[in-house]
Design an enzyme around this catalytic site. Structure first.
Site, PDB file in Angstrom:
ATOM      1  N   GLY A 183      62.314   4.361  36.020  1.00  0.00           N
ATOM      2  CA  GLY A 183      63.573   3.681  35.788  1.00  0.00           C
ATOM      3  C   GLY A 183      64.203   3.884  34.436  1.00  0.00           C
ATOM      4  CE  LYS A 187      52.793   8.960  37.567  1.00  0.00           C
ATOM      5  NZ  LYS A 187      53.243   8.826  38.965  1.00  0.00           N
ATOM      6  CB  THR A 198      48.608   9.879  41.338  1.00  0.00           C
ATOM      7  OG1 THR A 198      49.291  10.336  40.156  1.00  0.00           O
ATOM      8  CG2 THR A 198      49.612   9.266  42.284  1.00  0.00           C
ATOM      9  CD  GLN A 213      49.351  13.917  39.531  1.00  0.00           C
ATOM     10  OE1 GLN A 213      49.747  15.077  39.581  1.00  0.00           O
ATOM     11  NE2 GLN A 213      48.877  13.279  40.580  1.00  0.00           N
ATOM     12  NE  ARG A 217      59.520  11.705  44.436  1.00  0.00           N
ATOM     13  CZ  ARG A 217      60.400  12.627  44.817  1.00  0.00           C
ATOM     14  NH1 ARG A 217      61.697  12.369  44.724  1.00  0.00           N
ATOM     15  NH2 ARG A 217      60.009  13.790  45.293  1.00  0.00           N
ATOM     16  N   GLY A 267      60.472  10.925  34.292  1.00  0.00           N
ATOM     17  CA  GLY A 267      60.416  12.091  35.159  1.00  0.00           C
ATOM     18  C   GLY A 267      61.808  12.625  35.439  1.00  0.00           C
ATOM     19  NE  ARG A 268      64.484  10.183  41.079  1.00  0.00           N
ATOM     20  CZ  ARG A 268      63.587   9.320  41.542  1.00  0.00           C
ATOM     21  NH1 ARG A 268      63.025   8.454  40.699  1.00  0.00           N
ATOM     22  NH2 ARG A 268      63.225   9.324  42.807  1.00  0.00           N
ATOM     23  CG  ASP A 322      55.701   6.563  35.779  1.00  0.00           C
ATOM     24  OD1 ASP A 322      56.058   7.541  35.101  1.00  0.00           O
ATOM     25  OD2 ASP A 322      55.627   6.578  37.023  1.00  0.00           O
ATOM     26  NE  ARG A 331      58.238  11.054  48.482  1.00  0.00           N
ATOM     27  CZ  ARG A 331      57.375  11.727  47.717  1.00  0.00           C
ATOM     28  NH1 ARG A 331      57.613  12.998  47.406  1.00  0.00           N
ATOM     29  NH2 ARG A 331      56.286  11.131  47.272  1.00  0.00           N
ATOM     30  CB  SER A 388      52.280  17.555  38.740  1.00  0.00           C
ATOM     31  OG  SER A 388      51.952  17.304  40.091  1.00  0.00           O
ATOM     32  CE1 TYR A 417      59.889  16.838  46.848  1.00  0.00           C
ATOM     33  CE2 TYR A 417      60.118  17.665  44.614  1.00  0.00           C
ATOM     34  CZ  TYR A 417      59.333  17.196  45.645  1.00  0.00           C
ATOM     35  OH  TYR A 417      57.974  17.051  45.455  1.00  0.00           O
TER      36      TYR A 417
END
Length: 388
Positions: free
Chosen positions: A316, A259, A162, A134, A286, A337-338, A314, A171, A113, A31
């Protein structure tokens, strides 16, 4: 202490990703890690930074480097913000509060979020630093209006709307894994997670997975877990237009970024509709697979908007040098994020702290090696796109 020790030995974000993968059951790791369709945009988001060379200056005094910036009108120690991520409690029991504490330690802006697992009021009480909420525009406009009021009362400094989720992206990892929303955690279902007791037992004993900010109004999950795709399809409004941005900007009256846009034309529409900035994003690969990498759009968006509005890259970011490249191309800041979720999964707050420390060290080292002693002195000439 053991887990803290492991994250302290991580040399880069890739190391933290490996640690997260070892700790999380595969459906949960996927996820975080997965994207839409063939995951072309997911891969391209990071790979695209490799298409840019940094062209250094020499014989510049870099004994001190000025990195302070303003994002959403708020002062930060360096131009990075922590992006909003949903379902954060899935990755570590400390959830969003651990991330916010690490952000506070590093003097960075944190974004919560709508689909987070911590109430915005609780986050605001625990985190006094610059914070953004967000937001989505739901079919129930009353719920969106309520969010605006709650954010104002709680002291949030900005909103990020967003706009790239009229429907859920495909996904496939989540489909294959049967990941429901929220995860259905019972002793029976957790048998499949038995190889990961470090995740499974705290998840069973801790707070239940819940959309803490919408559960009092949205009853879509009342009948039990459902797929992410069904939830988004049922709650988000496909009929949104720029008039809705105008409405939200007027309702909020403060810093507002859009966003999920990718083009100079949409960036100009965003500012004309009342936004103060844009977050150039393909939702981490995503949503629409095959969309451009954000870094490849930064220069054109900045040229279209001029010097005033925030332009946030936002997606990479895996190295501090990536941030340098984005700033040279015209970004105000970058958003991750990741990278911090890998750290969170690997070691809670200590893992997030390690991720931010690594990125900051890489960022300052890159500036020093490039002969740049203040981010205000970064120019387009400091990057060069490779010819393929």
């Amino acid at each position: 202490m053991g887990r803290t020790g492991r994250v302290s030995r991580a040399n880069n974000i890739a190391d933290l990703r490996v640690l997260a993968q070892r700790r999380l059951p595969r459906p949960i790791f996927d996820y975080i890690d997965g994207g839409a369709d063939d995951e072309l945009s997911l891969a391209r988001n990071s790979a695209a930074f490799g298409d840019y060379e940094i062209v250094p200056d020499v014989l510049t005094d870099v004994s001190q480097i000025a990195t302070e910036a303003r994002v959403f009108g708020e002062a930060v120690r360096w131009p990075l913000m922590l992006a909003p991520t949903g379902l954060t409690r899935m990755f570590h029991g400390q959830a969003e509060l651990a991330v916010a504490r690490a952000a506070a330690k590093h003097g960075l802006l944190y974004s919560l979020s709508t689909l987070g697992t911590t109430r915005l009021e609780d986050l605001a009480e625990a985190f006094g630093g610059p914070k953004v909420f967000q937001i989505y525009i739901f079919k129930d406009r009353g719920l969106t209006r309520e969010f605006v009021a709650r954010c104002r009362d709680a002291g949030f400094h900005g909103l990020a709307l967003t706009v790239d989720t009229p429907v859920a992206g495909n996904r496939e990892r989540d489909r294959v894994n049967g990941l429901s929303l929220p995860p259905k955690l019972t002793w029976r279902s957790l048998l499949s997670f038995a190889a990961y007791p470090g995740w499974s037992l705290p998840a069973l004993r801790g707070h239940r997975f819940d959309f803490a900010n919408v559960s009092h109004r949205v009853d879509a999950l009342a009948a039990g877990p459902m797929s992410l795709f069904d939830y988004i399809g049922g709650q988000f409004d496909r009929s949104l237009t720029w008039r809705d941005v105008e409405w939200l900007a007027a309702e909020w009256g403060g810093p507002l970024a859009i966003k999920g846009l990718m083009t100079p034309e949409d960036a100009k529409r965003a500012i004309a509709s009342g936004a103060s900035g844009v977050m150039v994003s393909n939702h981490g690969g995503r949503q629409l697979d095959g969309a451009p990498a954000p870094i490849d759009q930064i220069a054109a968006v900045r040229d279209a908007l001029g010097d005033g509005p925030d332009v946030i890259c936002d997606g990479g970011i895996r190295r501090g040098s990536d941030v340098v490249k984005a700033l040279a191309l015209g970004a105000t800041a970058c958003s991750i994020g990741r990278p911090y979720l890998y750290g969170l999964a690997a070691g809670g707050e200590a893992g997030v702290d390690r991720a931010l420390t690594l990125l900051r060290e890489e960022f300052e080292r890159t500036l020093a090696l490039a002969g740049i002693n203040a981010i205000a002195r970064l120019e387009r000439r400091h990057v060069r796109r490779l010819r393929r």
